[in-house]
Motif scaffolding. Structure first.
Motif: not given
Length: 215
Positions: A203-206, A208-215
């Motif tokens: 998904p492109m939209a996260l 609230p409270g979601t944990t996700t990696p990023f660069a």
């Protein structure tokens, strides 16, 4: 006919950045030959108004700099439901024409950019992800030097002729300074295969409270 634009603000301390004008034709202009699909796509890219025949969004991040050039990573998110996908479930496909260019503060288009015709090819799993998360087109374009740019993208579905556009302003920082700079943030849902259009991995939209990696 070139229409010049002048923008003034009432509050002190504000800076306005806009195009100097646009090319337009009056309602009473004489009839002309119908524009070709490629001409319509190029016109949509140059237009100050967005096209929503194919719903799309754009995300840009400054990546790196060479000795005499800077580079911008471009991610275009496309709604797969707006494309004319054909074929059996194991190989649905569509043809799209993609334009991506950077524009300077004076409204002039920079040399280079992207002008390609691509084939969207989806197996059953790819079709499921494309319909759920959308499609991702990823590319890298070169800009002349540090400074503000507007990156614009336009996409046309070959079968239906529907067009979608998106744009984003980005500031390419000077690399000679020793200060820390943020290039941009890219999440897994926006990662795509370079110079190709593929199903988004998530998904492109996260939420609230979601944990996700990023660069």
């Amino acid at each position: 006919l070139f229409h010049r634009l002048t923008i003034r603000v009432n509050r002190r301390g504000l800076k306005v950045r806009s195009r100097s004008g646009f090319l337009g034709m009056g309602d009473q202009a004489p009839p002309s030959e119908p524009a070709s699909p490629d001409a319509k796509l190029a016109e949509a890219l140059q237009s100050p108004f967005s096209a929503s025949g194919v719903r799309a969004d754009l995300n840009c991040a400054f990546l790196s700099a060479g000795k005499n050039a800077s580079f911008v990573h471009v991610t275009m998110h496309v709604d797969a439901g707006d494309l004319s996908l054909a074929g059996p479930p194991y190989n649905r496909w569509a043809i799209v024409h993609m334009l991506v260019h950077a524009f300077g503060v004076n409204g002039a288009v920079l040399e280079g950019g992207i002008d390609k015709t691509l084939r969207v090819s989806l197996d059953e799993d790819g079709y499921r992800r494309a319909m759920k998360y959308g499609l991702i087109y990823a590319a890298t374009i070169q800009v002349d030097k540090p400074g503000p740019y507007q990156v614009r993208a336009a996409l046309m579905d070959d079968k239906s002729g529907r067009i979608g556009t998106a744009s984003q302003l980005i500031l390419v920082p000077p690399m000679k300074t020793k200060r820390m700079m943020l290039s941009g943030v890219v999440f897994p849902g926006a990662m795509g295969k370079n110079d190709d259009i593929t199903p988004a991995p998530g998904p492109m939209a996260l939420q609230p409270g979601t944990t996700t990696p990023f660069a």
